[in-house]
Design a protein around this motif. Structure first.
Motif, PDB file in Angstrom:
ATOM      1  N   THR B  72       7.240  24.619  43.078  1.00 32.32           N
ATOM      2  CA  THR B  72       8.355  23.815  42.590  1.00 32.32           C
ATOM      3  C   THR B  72       9.334  23.583  43.717  1.00 32.32           C
ATOM      4  N   LEU B  73       9.691  22.338  43.899  1.00 40.70           N
ATOM      5  CA  LEU B  73      10.738  21.980  44.855  1.00 40.70           C
ATOM      6  C   LEU B  73      12.043  21.896  44.081  1.00 40.70           C
ATOM      7  N   ILE B  74      13.081  22.553  44.585  1.00 41.42           N
ATOM      8  CA  ILE B  74      14.369  22.542  43.915  1.00 41.42           C
ATOM      9  C   ILE B  74      15.422  21.909  44.821  1.00 41.42           C
ATOM     10  N   LEU B  75      16.026  20.832  44.317  1.00 41.04           N
ATOM     11  CA  LEU B  75      17.199  20.263  44.964  1.00 41.04           C
ATOM     12  C   LEU B  75      18.395  20.803  44.193  1.00 41.04           C
ATOM     13  N   PRO B  76      19.204  21.672  44.771  1.00 39.71           N
ATOM     14  CA  PRO B  76      20.174  22.449  43.981  1.00 39.71           C
ATOM     15  C   PRO B  76      21.284  21.621  43.336  1.00 39.71           C
ATOM     16  N   HIS B  77      21.764  20.615  44.007  1.00 37.65           N
ATOM     17  CA  HIS B  77      22.837  19.777  43.459  1.00 37.65           C
ATOM     18  C   HIS B  77      22.501  18.315  43.768  1.00 37.65           C
ATOM     19  N   ALA B  78      21.739  17.711  42.893  1.00 35.32           N
ATOM     20  CA  ALA B  78      21.225  16.368  43.177  1.00 35.32           C
ATOM     21  C   ALA B  78      22.347  15.336  43.250  1.00 35.32           C
ATOM     22  N   THR B  79      22.206  14.429  44.204  1.00 35.69           N
ATOM     23  CA  THR B  79      23.131  13.306  44.321  1.00 35.69           C
ATOM     24  C   THR B  79      22.332  12.011  44.175  1.00 35.69           C
ATOM     25  N   LEU B  80      23.057  10.902  44.031  1.00 30.95           N
ATOM     26  CA  LEU B  80      22.384   9.616  43.853  1.00 30.95           C
ATOM     27  C   LEU B  80      21.478   9.304  45.048  1.00 30.95           C
ATOM     28  N   ARG B  81      21.854   9.811  46.230  1.00 31.45           N
ATOM     29  CA  ARG B  81      21.058   9.552  47.428  1.00 31.45           C
ATOM     30  C   ARG B  81      19.732  10.307  47.443  1.00 31.45           C
ATOM     31  N   ASP B  82      19.554  11.212  46.494  1.00 27.45           N
ATOM     32  CA  ASP B  82      18.279  11.928  46.391  1.00 27.45           C
ATOM     33  C   ASP B  82      17.232  11.143  45.596  1.00 27.45           C
ATOM     34  N   THR B  83      17.616   9.998  45.062  1.00 30.45           N
ATOM     35  CA  THR B  83      16.642   9.145  44.375  1.00 30.45           C
ATOM     36  C   THR B  83      15.589   8.690  45.381  1.00 30.45           C
ATOM     37  N   ALA B  84      14.321   9.040  45.096  1.00 26.03           N
ATOM     38  CA  ALA B  84      13.252   8.785  46.061  1.00 26.03           C
ATOM     39  C   ALA B  84      11.922   9.155  45.412  1.00 26.03           C
ATOM     40  N   VAL B  85      10.837   8.872  46.121  1.00 28.14           N
ATOM     41  CA  VAL B  85       9.525   9.379  45.735  1.00 28.14           C
ATOM     42  C   VAL B  85       9.285  10.660  46.522  1.00 28.14           C
ATOM     43  N   TYR B  86       8.961  11.737  45.792  1.00 28.95           N
ATOM     44  CA  TYR B  86       8.759  13.037  46.409  1.00 28.95           C
ATOM     45  C   TYR B  86       7.263  13.358  46.426  1.00 28.95           C
ATOM     46  N   TYR B  87       6.760  13.698  47.594  1.00 25.31           N
ATOM     47  CA  TYR B  87       5.339  13.988  47.765  1.00 25.31           C
ATOM     48  C   TYR B  87       5.134  15.474  48.042  1.00 25.31           C
ATOM     49  N   CYS B  88       4.233  16.056  47.283  1.00 23.89           N
ATOM     50  CA  CYS B  88       3.778  17.422  47.510  1.00 23.89           C
ATOM     51  C   CYS B  88       2.410  17.323  48.161  1.00 23.89           C
ATOM     52  N   ILE B  89       2.218  17.966  49.288  1.00 21.56           N
ATOM     53  CA  ILE B  89       0.996  17.792  50.078  1.00 21.56           C
ATOM     54  C   ILE B  89       0.469  19.151  50.481  1.00 21.56           C
ATOM     55  N   VAL B  90      -0.829  19.330  50.333  1.00 21.34           N
ATOM     56  CA  VAL B  90      -1.481  20.508  50.886  1.00 21.34           C
ATOM     57  C   VAL B  90      -2.059  20.103  52.229  1.00 21.34           C
ATOM     58  N   ARG B  91      -1.624  20.784  53.245  1.00 21.36           N
ATOM     59  CA  ARG B  91      -2.066  20.420  54.587  1.00 21.36           C
ATOM     60  C   ARG B  91      -3.431  21.027  54.845  1.00 21.36           C
TER      61      ARG B  91
END
Lengths: 115, 111
Positions: B72-91
């Motif tokens: 789980t990725l946690i953004l502790p205090h989300a702001t409007l600028r955090d609007t995005a596509v988030y990718y989880c990748i196994v290298r």
């Protein structure tokens, strides 16, 4: 410090033409990777270069080629452009790319449109 | 094929913590989990990565389950600028360490 830079920012070509995209990695980074991102999808791996040697190639046709120069900058070339080559082309640099923990940092991309 | 599964979209209220899940049930012992985000056709931005232990940096925290099959990725205090596509990748730990991307999670932060 400057990040990864790519040129040009946007490019419009017609079918059958050739295109060259350029990338300058972060200072000190010796590995460059290229990715293609079609609208609405995640990036797809095309090539990785390290110390001017190709170290990996994704599932792309021979129309795609690349090279890395002694200053570690890189060019991606695409011949005989097809409509389906329209995409955002991303360049990523890393220190050496030799370990699973070697982080890749991306440039802003080049938006290629093929008409 | 991508080795990760993420929900296609999520909403989060501004100022709240955003928790983005990722399943990677086939991950191998030496493969790292990486998170990137991409804001409207810009280049992907590196966020954080980890192997076994939880990780924290100035942007986010990464919580990896003990069996390493999910994170789980946690953004502790989300702001409007955090609007995005988030990718989880196994290298993938092969010779070129390419990143294999899935479709990601579209995170929308609402005021």
């Amino acid at each position: 410090d400057a990040g990864v830079t790519q040129s040009p920012t946007h490019l419009i070509k017609t079918r059958g033409q050739h295109v060259t995209l350029r990338c300058s990695p972060i200072s000190g980074h010796k590995s460059v990777s290229w990715y293609q991102q079609v609208l609405g999808q995640g990036p797809q791996f095309i090539f990785q270069y390290y110390e001017k040697e190709e170290r990996g190639r994704g599932n792309f046709p021979d129309r795609f080629s690349a090279r890395q120069f002694p200053n570690y900058s890189s060019e991606l070339n695409v011949n005989a452009l097809l409509l389906g080559d329209s995409a955002l082309y991303l360049c990523a640099s890393s220190l050496a790319g030799l370990r699973g923990t070697d982080t890749q940092y991306f440039g802003p991309g080049t938006r290629l449109t093929v008409l | 094929d991508a080795k990760t599964t993420q929900p296609p979209s999520m909403d989060c209220a501004e100022g709240r913590a955003a928790n983005l899940p990722c399943n990677h049930s086939t991950i191998s012992g030496n493969e790292y989990v990486y998170w990137y985000r991409q804001i409207h056709s810009q280049g992907p931005q590196y966020i954080i990565h980890g192997l076994k232990n939880n990780e924290t940096n100035e942007m986010a925290s990464l919580i990896i389950t003990e069996d390493r099959k999910s994170s789980t990725l946690i953004l502790p205090h989300a702001t409007l600028r955090d609007t995005a596509v988030y990718y989880c990748i196994v290298r993938v730990g092969n010779s070129n360490y390419q990143l294999i991307w899935g479709a990601g999670t579209k995170l929308i932060i609402k005021p």
